[in-house]
Write a protein that holds these residues in place. Structure first.
Motif, short mmCIF file in Angstrom:
data_model
loop_
_atom_site.label_atom_id
_atom_site.label_comp_id
_atom_site.label_asym_id
_atom_site.label_seq_id
_atom_site.Cartn_x
_atom_site.Cartn_y
_atom_site.Cartn_z
N LEU A 24 1.74 59.29 -3.05
CA LEU A 24 2.88 58.39 -3.20
C LEU A 24 3.20 58.05 -4.65
O LEU A 24 4.34 57.81 -4.98
CB LEU A 24 2.61 57.08 -2.45
N VAL A 25 2.18 57.99 -5.49
CA VAL A 25 2.36 57.48 -6.84
C VAL A 25 1.94 58.53 -7.86
O VAL A 25 0.88 59.12 -7.74
CB VAL A 25 1.52 56.19 -7.03
N SER A 26 2.79 58.71 -8.85
CA SER A 26 2.42 59.57 -9.97
C SER A 26 1.83 58.67 -11.05
O SER A 26 2.49 57.75 -11.52
CB SER A 26 3.66 60.29 -10.49
N ARG A 27 0.58 58.92 -11.42
CA ARG A 27 -0.09 58.06 -12.38
C ARG A 27 -0.09 58.70 -13.76
O ARG A 27 -0.20 59.90 -13.90
CB ARG A 27 -1.54 57.83 -11.96
N LYS A 28 -0.06 57.84 -14.77
CA LYS A 28 -0.19 58.31 -16.15
C LYS A 28 -1.65 58.64 -16.43
O LYS A 28 -2.56 57.98 -15.92
CB LYS A 28 0.26 57.23 -17.13
N LEU A 29 -1.86 59.61 -17.29
CA LEU A 29 -3.20 59.97 -17.73
C LEU A 29 -3.76 58.86 -18.60
O LEU A 29 -3.11 58.40 -19.54
CB LEU A 29 -3.16 61.28 -18.52
N LEU A 30 -4.97 58.41 -18.29
CA LEU A 30 -5.69 57.48 -19.16
C LEU A 30 -6.64 58.30 -20.01
O LEU A 30 -7.43 59.09 -19.48
CB LEU A 30 -6.49 56.47 -18.35
N ILE A 31 -6.58 58.12 -21.31
CA ILE A 31 -7.46 58.82 -22.23
C ILE A 31 -8.37 57.77 -22.85
O ILE A 31 -7.92 56.95 -23.65
CB ILE A 31 -6.66 59.58 -23.32
N ILE A 32 -9.62 57.79 -22.46
CA ILE A 32 -10.60 56.82 -22.94
C ILE A 32 -11.39 57.47 -24.07
O ILE A 32 -12.04 58.50 -23.86
CB ILE A 32 -11.55 56.38 -21.81
N VAL A 33 -11.33 56.90 -25.26
CA VAL A 33 -12.01 57.44 -26.44
C VAL A 33 -13.23 56.57 -26.73
O VAL A 33 -13.10 55.36 -26.93
CB VAL A 33 -11.07 57.47 -27.66
N THR A 34 -14.39 57.22 -26.77
CA THR A 34 -15.64 56.51 -27.02
C THR A 34 -16.39 57.13 -28.18
O THR A 34 -16.95 58.22 -28.06
CB THR A 34 -16.54 56.52 -25.76
N PRO A 35 -16.42 56.46 -29.33
CA PRO A 35 -17.29 56.92 -30.41
C PRO A 35 -18.73 56.48 -30.10
O PRO A 35 -18.94 55.37 -29.61
CB PRO A 35 -16.75 56.20 -31.65
N TYR A 130 -16.40 46.92 -19.32
CA TYR A 130 -15.00 47.09 -18.98
C TYR A 130 -14.83 46.96 -17.47
O TYR A 130 -15.71 47.35 -16.70
CB TYR A 130 -14.48 48.46 -19.44
N LEU A 131 -13.68 46.45 -17.06
CA LEU A 131 -13.35 46.37 -15.65
C LEU A 131 -12.47 47.56 -15.28
O LEU A 131 -11.49 47.86 -15.99
CB LEU A 131 -12.59 45.08 -15.34
N ALA A 132 -12.78 48.20 -14.17
CA ALA A 132 -11.97 49.33 -13.70
C ALA A 132 -10.53 48.88 -13.45
O ALA A 132 -9.58 49.63 -13.71
CB ALA A 132 -12.57 49.92 -12.43
N GLU A 133 -10.37 47.65 -12.99
CA GLU A 133 -9.03 47.13 -12.71
C GLU A 133 -8.19 47.04 -13.99
O GLU A 133 -6.99 47.30 -13.99
CB GLU A 133 -9.10 45.75 -12.04
N LEU A 134 -8.83 46.64 -15.10
CA LEU A 134 -8.14 46.57 -16.38
C LEU A 134 -7.63 47.95 -16.77
O LEU A 134 -6.48 48.12 -17.16
CB LEU A 134 -9.06 46.03 -17.48
N LEU A 135 -8.49 48.95 -16.65
CA LEU A 135 -8.10 50.30 -17.04
C LEU A 135 -6.98 50.82 -16.14
O LEU A 135 -6.05 51.48 -16.62
CB LEU A 135 -9.32 51.22 -16.98
N GLU A 136 -7.05 50.52 -14.85
CA GLU A 136 -6.00 50.95 -13.93
C GLU A 136 -4.67 50.26 -14.28
O GLU A 136 -3.62 50.89 -14.26
CB GLU A 136 -6.40 50.63 -12.50
N GLU A 137 -4.71 48.98 -14.62
CA GLU A 137 -3.50 48.24 -14.97
C GLU A 137 -2.86 48.77 -16.25
O GLU A 137 -1.66 48.64 -16.44
CB GLU A 137 -3.81 46.75 -15.14
N MET A 138 -3.65 49.39 -17.12
CA MET A 138 -3.10 49.93 -18.36
C MET A 138 -2.05 51.01 -18.10
O MET A 138 -1.20 51.26 -18.95
CB MET A 138 -4.22 50.49 -19.24
N ARG A 139 -2.08 51.61 -16.94
CA ARG A 139 -1.09 52.64 -16.61
C ARG A 139 0.32 52.07 -16.55
O ARG A 139 1.29 52.81 -16.55
CB ARG A 139 -1.45 53.30 -15.29
N GLN A 140 0.45 50.77 -16.47
CA GLN A 140 1.76 50.13 -16.40
C GLN A 140 2.38 49.96 -17.79
O GLN A 140 3.55 49.59 -17.89
CB GLN A 140 1.64 48.75 -15.72
N ILE A 141 1.63 50.22 -18.84
CA ILE A 141 2.11 50.05 -20.22
C ILE A 141 3.24 51.04 -20.49
O ILE A 141 3.14 52.21 -20.19
CB ILE A 141 0.96 50.25 -21.23
N ARG A 142 4.30 50.54 -21.10
CA ARG A 142 5.43 51.40 -21.46
C ARG A 142 5.55 51.54 -22.98
O ARG A 142 5.78 52.61 -23.48
CB ARG A 142 6.73 50.84 -20.89
#
Length: 178
Positions: A24-35, A130-142
């Protein structure tokens, strides 16, 4: 035997949500960078972060950047996580150790630019929670404008992003908000 028909009816579990909404939903790619770097609790930190990232519905790419070389231990941990990842190395010879995270992040940004990855980039240090919910909500960023980011990185990729954002700001007349 019992009735298991209601076993996965709740959408509270992230995996079930991802199955339910995957068509149903097309999600944006989350790119998590960890040094990261070799230290006593590195394995613990990476595994803990990996467990959090596994709770985030796909698509997600975890870019882990180490200094000087890829350690076998980190590579083994990443292989076992079940998270899509890229393991990069920052070969910069540093005289000031405080700058290592900046250079590692720049390696990741260069990789993102070179491979034309389109998504939301988040810098997640391995020692933080980190909370998984926070990362999922980041997909709403424009749109995000962060001038501190430019001063931190000073790379051509960031300058092009900032130039694009400035044009978008003028086009959308966001000057009142920003």
């Amino acid at each position: 035997v019992g009735d298991n028909s209601n076993q996965f009816s709740s959408l509270s579990h992230p995996f079930v949500r991802s199955l339910h909404y995957s068509n149903l939903v097309s999600r944006k790619l989350l790119i998590i960078v960890t040094p990261t770097y070799a230290r006593p609790f590195q394995a613990y930190y990476l595994i803990r972060l990996a467990h959090t990232l596994k709770l985030v519905p796909p698509p997600l790419l975890w870019i882990v950047v180490e200094m000087t070389s890829q350690s076998a231990e980190t590579a083994d941990i990443l292989r076992k996580t079940g998270v899509v990842y890229r393991h990069l190395v920052c070969n910069k010879n540093l005289s000031d150790i405080k700058d290592k995270y900046i250079h590692q992040r720049n390696v990741a940004l260069s990789h993102i630019e070179t491979h034309r990855l389109d998504g939301i980039v988040y810098f997640a240090d391995d020692a933080n929670f980190y909370l998984a919910e926070l990362l999922e909500e980041m997909r709403q960023i424009r749109y995000v404008i962060s001038y501190f980011f430019v001063f931190l990185c000073k790379c051509s990729f960031v300058r092009r992003i900032m130039s694009y954002l400035e044009r978008e700001k003028k086009r959308l007349d966001l000057s009142a908000i920003i």
